[in-house]
Design an enzyme around this catalytic site. Structure first.
Site, PDB file in Angstrom:
ATOM      1  N   MET A  93      -2.035  -6.411   7.247  1.00  0.00           N
ATOM      2  CA  MET A  93      -3.097  -7.269   6.703  1.00  0.00           C
ATOM      3  C   MET A  93      -2.633  -8.053   5.471  1.00  0.00           C
ATOM      4  O   MET A  93      -3.448  -8.434   4.629  1.00  0.00           O
ATOM      5  CB  MET A  93      -4.311  -6.412   6.317  1.00  0.00           C
ATOM      6  CG  MET A  93      -4.815  -5.512   7.433  1.00  0.00           C
ATOM      7  SD  MET A  93      -6.071  -4.380   6.827  1.00  0.00           S
ATOM      8  CE  MET A  93      -6.237  -3.262   8.224  1.00  0.00           C
ATOM      9  N   SER A  94      -1.338  -8.272   5.340  1.00  0.00           N
ATOM     10  CA  SER A  94      -0.867  -8.947   4.123  1.00  0.00           C
ATOM     11  C   SER A  94       0.369  -9.784   4.417  1.00  0.00           C
ATOM     12  O   SER A  94       0.624 -10.165   5.555  1.00  0.00           O
ATOM     13  CB  SER A  94      -0.537  -7.888   3.057  1.00  0.00           C
ATOM     14  OG  SER A  94       0.615  -7.153   3.423  1.00  0.00           O
ATOM     15  N   HIS A 119      -3.099   0.598  -4.664  1.00  0.00           N
ATOM     16  CA  HIS A 119      -2.531  -0.621  -5.257  1.00  0.00           C
ATOM     17  C   HIS A 119      -2.850  -0.581  -6.744  1.00  0.00           C
ATOM     18  O   HIS A 119      -4.012  -0.688  -7.126  1.00  0.00           O
ATOM     19  CB  HIS A 119      -3.189  -1.874  -4.653  1.00  0.00           C
ATOM     20  CG  HIS A 119      -2.686  -2.242  -3.305  1.00  0.00           C
ATOM     21  ND1 HIS A 119      -1.804  -3.279  -3.108  1.00  0.00           N
ATOM     22  CD2 HIS A 119      -2.941  -1.737  -2.088  1.00  0.00           C
ATOM     23  CE1 HIS A 119      -1.544  -3.393  -1.813  1.00  0.00           C
ATOM     24  NE2 HIS A 119      -2.226  -2.472  -1.164  1.00  0.00           N
ATOM     25  N   ALA A 162       2.783  -1.977   4.150  1.00  0.00           N
ATOM     26  CA  ALA A 162       2.538  -0.893   5.093  1.00  0.00           C
ATOM     27  C   ALA A 162       2.086  -1.557   6.384  1.00  0.00           C
ATOM     28  O   ALA A 162       1.313  -2.501   6.349  1.00  0.00           O
ATOM     29  CB  ALA A 162       1.436   0.010   4.558  1.00  0.00           C
ATOM     30  N   TYR A 192      -9.627  -9.740   2.459  1.00  0.00           N
ATOM     31  CA  TYR A 192     -10.764  -8.856   2.792  1.00  0.00           C
ATOM     32  C   TYR A 192     -11.433  -8.279   1.545  1.00  0.00           C
ATOM     33  O   TYR A 192     -12.542  -7.755   1.607  1.00  0.00           O
ATOM     34  CB  TYR A 192     -10.360  -7.744   3.779  1.00  0.00           C
ATOM     35  CG  TYR A 192      -9.289  -6.789   3.292  1.00  0.00           C
ATOM     36  CD1 TYR A 192      -9.550  -5.848   2.296  1.00  0.00           C
ATOM     37  CD2 TYR A 192      -8.019  -6.820   3.843  1.00  0.00           C
ATOM     38  CE1 TYR A 192      -8.575  -4.975   1.856  1.00  0.00           C
ATOM     39  CE2 TYR A 192      -7.029  -5.946   3.407  1.00  0.00           C
ATOM     40  CZ  TYR A 192      -7.309  -5.030   2.411  1.00  0.00           C
ATOM     41  OH  TYR A 192      -6.331  -4.177   1.973  1.00  0.00           O
ATOM     42  N   GLU A 193     -10.781  -8.382   0.405  1.00  0.00           N
ATOM     43  CA  GLU A 193     -11.412  -7.935  -0.841  1.00  0.00           C
ATOM     44  C   GLU A 193     -12.392  -8.986  -1.361  1.00  0.00           C
ATOM     45  O   GLU A 193     -13.058  -8.772  -2.375  1.00  0.00           O
ATOM     46  CB  GLU A 193     -10.349  -7.657  -1.908  1.00  0.00           C
ATOM     47  CG  GLU A 193      -9.423  -6.509  -1.558  1.00  0.00           C
ATOM     48  CD  GLU A 193      -8.262  -6.373  -2.533  1.00  0.00           C
ATOM     49  OE1 GLU A 193      -8.483  -5.903  -3.653  1.00  0.00           O
ATOM     50  OE2 GLU A 193      -7.125  -6.749  -2.165  1.00  0.00           O
ATOM     51  N   HIS A 217      -6.664   5.092   6.158  1.00  0.00           N
ATOM     52  CA  HIS A 217      -5.959   4.592   4.977  1.00  0.00           C
ATOM     53  C   HIS A 217      -5.215   5.735   4.291  1.00  0.00           C
ATOM     54  O   HIS A 217      -4.157   5.534   3.699  1.00  0.00           O
ATOM     55  CB  HIS A 217      -6.946   3.921   4.020  1.00  0.00           C
ATOM     56  CG  HIS A 217      -6.287   3.248   2.844  1.00  0.00           C
ATOM     57  ND1 HIS A 217      -5.297   2.307   2.988  1.00  0.00           N
ATOM     58  CD2 HIS A 217      -6.465   3.392   1.505  1.00  0.00           C
ATOM     59  CE1 HIS A 217      -4.893   1.900   1.791  1.00  0.00           C
ATOM     60  NE2 HIS A 217      -5.582   2.543   0.877  1.00  0.00           N
ATOM     61  N   ASN A 264       2.129   4.179  10.353  1.00  0.00           N
ATOM     62  CA  ASN A 264       1.405   4.823  11.455  1.00  0.00           C
ATOM     63  C   ASN A 264       1.737   4.067  12.739  1.00  0.00           C
ATOM     64  O   ASN A 264       2.147   2.907  12.689  1.00  0.00           O
ATOM     65  CB  ASN A 264      -0.112   4.747  11.201  1.00  0.00           C
ATOM     66  CG  ASN A 264      -0.583   3.316  10.970  1.00  0.00           C
ATOM     67  OD1 ASN A 264      -0.448   2.785   9.865  1.00  0.00           O
ATOM     68  ND2 ASN A 264      -1.078   2.690  12.002  1.00  0.00           N
ATOM     69  N   SER A 275       0.813  -1.224   0.000  1.00  0.00           N
ATOM     70  CA  SER A 275       0.000   0.000   0.000  1.00  0.00           C
ATOM     71  C   SER A 275       0.837   1.260   0.000  1.00  0.00           C
ATOM     72  O   SER A 275       1.649   1.468   0.893  1.00  0.00           O
ATOM     73  CB  SER A 275      -0.864   0.066   1.263  1.00  0.00           C
ATOM     74  OG  SER A 275      -1.959  -0.752   1.157  1.00  0.00           O
ATOM     75  N   HIS A 333      -5.927  -9.046  -1.260  1.00  0.00           N
ATOM     76  CA  HIS A 333      -6.089  -9.451   0.136  1.00  0.00           C
ATOM     77  C   HIS A 333      -7.392 -10.241   0.267  1.00  0.00           C
ATOM     78  O   HIS A 333      -8.315 -10.053  -0.530  1.00  0.00           O
ATOM     79  CB  HIS A 333      -6.196  -8.218   1.038  1.00  0.00           C
ATOM     80  CG  HIS A 333      -5.126  -7.186   0.800  1.00  0.00           C
ATOM     81  ND1 HIS A 333      -5.161  -6.320  -0.273  1.00  0.00           N
ATOM     82  CD2 HIS A 333      -3.998  -6.893   1.480  1.00  0.00           C
ATOM     83  CE1 HIS A 333      -4.081  -5.533  -0.230  1.00  0.00           C
ATOM     84  NE2 HIS A 333      -3.362  -5.860   0.823  1.00  0.00           N
TER      85      HIS A 333
HETATM   86  N1  HPA Z   1      -2.939  -2.007  11.167  1.00  0.00           N
HETATM   87  C1  HPA Z   1      -3.129  -2.928  10.193  1.00  0.00           C
HETATM   88  N2  HPA Z   1      -2.701  -2.754   8.957  1.00  0.00           N
HETATM   89  C2  HPA Z   1      -2.024  -1.628   8.673  1.00  0.00           C
HETATM   90  C3  HPA Z   1      -1.789  -0.641   9.636  1.00  0.00           C
HETATM   91  C4  HPA Z   1      -2.271  -0.855  10.955  1.00  0.00           C
HETATM   92  O1  HPA Z   1      -2.108  -0.022  11.874  1.00  0.00           O
HETATM   93  N3  HPA Z   1      -1.096   0.345   9.013  1.00  0.00           N
HETATM   94  C5  HPA Z   1      -0.920  -0.044   7.739  1.00  0.00           C
HETATM   95  N4  HPA Z   1      -1.475  -1.240   7.523  1.00  0.00           N
END
Ligand code: HPA
Length: 297
Positions: A224-225, A62, A114, A86-87, A260, A248, A31, A84
């Protein structure tokens, strides 16, 4: 058509497009990190939608295409964007591209993502090499009959296999070397720490209580990946280097709500640095992976 045949068909399609290029090194850009592919010289570009059976990314940030060309002088194939669960994709669909990369002759992959930073001391924008992972997705992409034909080397493709060094120590050492060089060349404050990545199914970000629980479990990063790709790569016998960009602070650790947008913005801040690191890494990794006897040069 079986899953194996679908992978073979997709790989055959891409191979024709690649012409004389036979990359041994693959990369997946997560991402907001897609522009790291801009450093690939004169790339052959293949949009995912043109490749038979290939899943399409639906997430903003993406872009959904394969690029192949020289990076730092070494032939690489780069996935700009991933899919992913979740898609709405099944575990086998999520890992279809990794199967295609292996079938194309890739022997080592750099998986970027990310991630939220859990470890106190991580700062936003930092790159972290994965030393290990924790699979909290609730599924494993290898569920179902084993397919040994995906093995890229003898001894791989087993039903049960070792994951003690899921993320290659040798590749991490190369990444550390490349980071040292960048610092020496003036990339001030550039560090590449090692961390443990915990994968959730998403798409909601975590709650602060979940983050406290994950920290207790030993995770320093959350995302998440990557984990499904790592599992499938290791099943095939492909070496893995994982690199997270801390986009983050994880939920409950920062002053502002997670979004996001923040993930993408941090990604954009870091992608030039990531591109520089990947450019230094590509020839080093390429020199380490042995040529594939199945693919004519
Ligand atoms: N949590 C889950 N997935 C993420 C995060 C997060 O804080 N930041 C970027 N992808």
């Amino acid at each position: 058509m079986t899953y194996y045949d679908q992978v073979a068909e997709a790989a055959a399609f891409v191979r024709i497009r690649l012409g004389a290029l036979a990359p041994r090194v693959g990369m997946v850009l997560g991402s907001g990190l897609g522009a790291a592919a801009d450093a690939v010289a004169d790339p052959v570009i293949v949009p995912y939608q043109e490749i038979p059976h290939f899943p399409q990314s639906t997430v903003e940030g993406h872009s959904g295409r394969l690029l192949a060309g020289l990076l730092g002088g070494a032939p690489v194939i780069v996935m700009q964007g991933r899919v992913h669960s979740y898609e709405g994709y099944t575990p086998r669909e999520v890992t279809f591209p990794m199967r295609v990369l292996g079938t194309l002759g890739v022997r080592a992959v750099v998986l970027t993502n990310a991630a939220g930073g859990i470890l106190a001391g991580y700062h936003v924008g930092q790159l972290v090499a994965l030393a290990d992972h924790i699979n909290m997705m609730g599924w494993n992409p290898l569920t179902g009959p084993n397919e040994p034909r995906f093995a890229v080397k003898p001894g791989a493709g087993l039903r049960f296999f070792d994951m003690t060094e899921a993320y290659s120590k040798a590749l991490r050492a190369l990444a550390a070397e490349a980071a040292d060089e960048m610092r020496a060349a003036g990339a001030e404050g550039f560090t590449l720490e090692e961390g443990v990545y915990l994968a959730t199914p998403g798409p909601s970000f975590e709650t602060p209580a979940e983050i406290r629980a994950f920290r207790t479990l030993g995770a320093t990063l959350v995302g998440m990946s990557t984990v499904p790709e790592t599992i499938v790569a290791r099943h095939m016998g492909i070496e893995v280097l994982g690199i997270s960009c801390v986009t983050n602070l994880a939920a409950g650790l920062g002053a502002t709500p997670l979004s996001h947008l923040e993930v993408q913005e941090t990604g954009r801040m870091v992608e030039r640095r990531l591109a520089a690191l990947l450019g230094r890494l590509a020839p080093r990794i390429a020199a380490k992976v042995e040529p594939d006897p199945r693919v004519a040069l």
